[in-house]
Design an enzyme around this catalytic site. Structure first.
Site, short mmCIF file in Angstrom:
data_model
loop_
_atom_site.label_atom_id
_atom_site.label_comp_id
_atom_site.label_asym_id
_atom_site.label_seq_id
_atom_site.Cartn_x
_atom_site.Cartn_y
_atom_site.Cartn_z
N ASN A 107 38.54 26.82 -20.57
CA ASN A 107 38.73 27.76 -19.48
C ASN A 107 39.67 28.89 -19.90
O ASN A 107 39.71 29.93 -19.25
CB ASN A 107 39.26 27.06 -18.22
CG ASN A 107 40.46 26.19 -18.52
OD1 ASN A 107 40.43 25.40 -19.46
ND2 ASN A 107 41.50 26.30 -17.72
N ASP A 205 38.76 20.07 -18.98
CA ASP A 205 40.00 20.48 -18.34
C ASP A 205 39.72 21.47 -17.21
O ASP A 205 38.94 22.41 -17.37
CB ASP A 205 40.91 21.14 -19.39
CG ASP A 205 42.29 21.44 -18.88
OD1 ASP A 205 42.96 20.51 -18.39
OD2 ASP A 205 42.73 22.60 -18.98
N GLU A 244 37.99 16.93 -14.80
CA GLU A 244 39.21 17.05 -14.00
C GLU A 244 38.86 17.94 -12.80
O GLU A 244 38.85 19.16 -12.90
CB GLU A 244 40.35 17.66 -14.81
CG GLU A 244 41.64 17.76 -14.02
CD GLU A 244 42.72 18.55 -14.74
OE1 GLU A 244 43.91 18.32 -14.45
OE2 GLU A 244 42.38 19.41 -15.58
N HIS A 311 48.63 12.42 -17.79
CA HIS A 311 49.53 13.14 -18.67
C HIS A 311 50.20 14.34 -17.99
O HIS A 311 51.12 14.93 -18.55
CB HIS A 311 48.77 13.62 -19.89
CG HIS A 311 47.64 14.55 -19.55
ND1 HIS A 311 46.54 14.14 -18.85
CD2 HIS A 311 47.44 15.86 -19.81
CE1 HIS A 311 45.71 15.15 -18.69
NE2 HIS A 311 46.23 16.21 -19.25
#
Length: 553
Positions: A107, A205, A244, A311
């Site tokens: 991204n 992500d 995600e 994380h």
């Protein structure tokens, strides 16, 4: 449902273990973890029962965002090793039966990436449209800024060109423009490159940012995800995309692909995770139970990914302000434990005050919730955090292998925690020798989880319970049933459940071998210790519990 069937869809009952190569094990004694060190610990991971490793970014980087600011998608950060070291790691993992996925962070790039350097050099440069530019930036919504402690806008002025570039995260991470077909083609090449080196998929992500912040706007942003999934399936049919996607359930469902599973293979269940922490804070089952009841069923070959900690910060953004404050008060009352006004920067063992009974119950809950469990490195030994570190880095500390640390013969470049969570008190070596340790509990949970495909494949049902602190749910598949109960309170509880269709069945506790009989009225009484848990397999009285599993059918 035979093993030959479930192994084709390996992700539906995998055990995913997220680790950062930089903090896991140092193999060349420079104080920084690397692929050589990680490779030497493959047997530890296989012995734990992990089936899939998820690697955080390992690419070349200026390291202003712990590796998520990437300057080359086709190489290895020199501090972590070489492509040769990576291939040796992949070969060893495959030899031990472990699959490997990696973070796909496309991204954005680092502002030091050659693409962006060229893009900002001239408005006429061929790479200009690889990023998102505007003469007049769109108005910002302060509530949507991801890192409010560092940024106050999504747009940054490039003084040389007089235009603004979009950055959904930090200003040193300009957003790539997937509205440009050349960018989409390049992302596909990145996937193909690493799949040729053995990866079984990618954790994608910040998926909503990836497909929405583009120019020109894609007619259907989800088509891009479908194209990526189709490409990967052509290259390797069992490859996956783990997304995600921190959005409400109805919106999250669309990321699987309009009900037919043509986009993301798995999505993280952020809603159940946040409700689980509210349940833990209240010692009441209802917040989590309501999430499980509300959660839509994913497409047939897709799955929800379950976690309690990852994380990043422990985000609580989907709770109300009052609910979020409840969790803060219970698990992170000090301002230095909180971050961005929406989350906590602590690990689970410290949030639960080091109470081993409660910690074991929490992880039993994680592994038994319907879906695929995802754990963060060090959770299996109760690794703590270092609140002296900045932001999210508090939980990204070196793995503790031995009383003296064991991460490196040199001084680690990241500080380990002290006090009750120092290496001499929390380490792998000591817990291997302790049959009652958290590490041994993890091994048992993983073993039982893998023996109970109903938890991942079955139809889930949250059961009515006469005790507010007890969560009870059952999973049924191909005529086999697993019932799981957890006591979220610190007092013992005796509960009674009605189990439809299980009259005269025997329930065997897979964690303790205790046995309970269901009456003719389909009711059963179950005692639970404080923070107790039971995994119960239903079988006919004359059938051993292992023969009642769907695996044997």
């Amino acid at each position: 449902m035979r093993l030959t069937q479930t192994s084709d869809l390996w992700w539906k009952n995998a055990v995913v273990y997220c680790l950062d190569v930089e903090t896991f094990k140092d193999g060349n004694d420079d104080g920084i973890g690397d692929f050589r060190g990680l490779t030497q610990q493959i047997d530890y991971l296989a012995g734990l029962g992990v089936t899939c490793l998820w690697l955080m970014p390992f690419f070349p980087t200026p390291n202003r965002d712990d590796g998520y600011d990437i300057t080359d998608f086709y190489s290895i950060d020199p501090r972590l090793g070489t492509l040769g070291d990576f291939v040796e790691f992949m070969r060893t993992a495959k030899d031990r039966g472990l699959r490997v996925i990696a973070d796909l962070v496309v991204n954005h790039t680092s502002d030091q990436h050659p693409w962006f350097k060229q893009a900002r050099s001239s408005k006429d440069n061929p790479f200009r449209d690889w990023y998102v530019w505007s003469d007049t930036p769109e108005p910002d919504d302060p509530k949507q800024v991801v890192f409010p402690d560092k940024e106050n806008s999504f747009w940054e002025l490039d003084k040389d060109s007089g235009q603004y570039y979009l950055h959904s995260f930090y200003k040193h991470q300009p957003d790539l423009n997937v509205g440009n077909p050349q960018v989409r083609d390049e992302i596909t090449r990145i996937l193909g490159f690493w799949m040729e080196l053995g990866l079984s998929g990618f954790r994608v992500d910040a998926v909503p940012f990836l497909i929405q912040n583009v120019s020109p706007k894609l007619p259907d942003p989800h088509d891009f995800l479908a194209d990526l999934r189709a490409f990967m399936s052509r290259r390797e049919g069992s490859s996956i995309l783990l997304g995600e996607v921190n959005v409400p359930y109805d919106e999250a469902l669309t990321y699987f692909g309009d009900g037919n599973g043509t986009e993301l293979t798995m999505c993280f269940d952020f809603i159940a995770m946040q409700r689980a922490w509210l349940s833990l804070a209240r010692s009441e089952a209802e917040p989590l139970a309501s999430a499980l009841r509300e959660r839509p069923k994913p497409p047939k070959d897709c799955q929800w990914a379950m976690f309690l900690r990852n994380h990043d910060e422990l985000t609580l953004d989907k709770l109300t302000d009052e609910e979020r404050q409840e969790v803060f008060d219970a698990f992170g009352p000090s301002p230095d434990m909180q971050i961005y006004g929406r989350g906590l920067r602590r690990r689970l063992p410290t949030m639960l005050g080091g109470d081993l009974r409660r910690i074991k119950m929490a992880y039993s809950l994680l592994f038994s919730l319907p879906g695929t469990p995802v754990i963060f490195y060090g959770e299996e030994i109760g690794l703590g955090e270092n609140l002296e570190a900045e932001g999210r880095m508090a939980v990204r500390i070196p793995m503790q292998w031995a009383p003296e640390g064991g991460f490196s013969k040199a001084e680690p470049d990241r500080e380990m925690p002290g006090g009750a969570y120092a290496p001499e008190r929390v380490n792998v070596a000591a817990q291997k020798r302790d049959g009652d340790s958290l590490l041994r509990w993890f091994q048992l949970l993983i073993e039982r989880y893998r023996e109970c495909p109903e938890l991942a494949w079955g139809e889930k049902r949250v059961l009515d319970c006469d005790h507010p602190a007890v969560l009870a749910h059952r999973c049924d598949a191909d005529g086999a049933t697993v019932l799981v109960v957890h006591n979220l309170s610190d007092t013992a509880a005796d509960i009674e459940l009605t189990l439809e269709g299980l009259a005269h069945c025997r329930l065997t506790d897979l964690l303790t071998d205790a046995v309970f009989d269901v009456g003719e009225d389909e009711r059963v009484e179950l005692p639970l210790d404080p923070h107790g848990s039971r995994w119960l397999r239903a079988s006919a009285p004359d059938v051993p519990p292992e023969d009642a599993s769907v695996k044997s059918q």
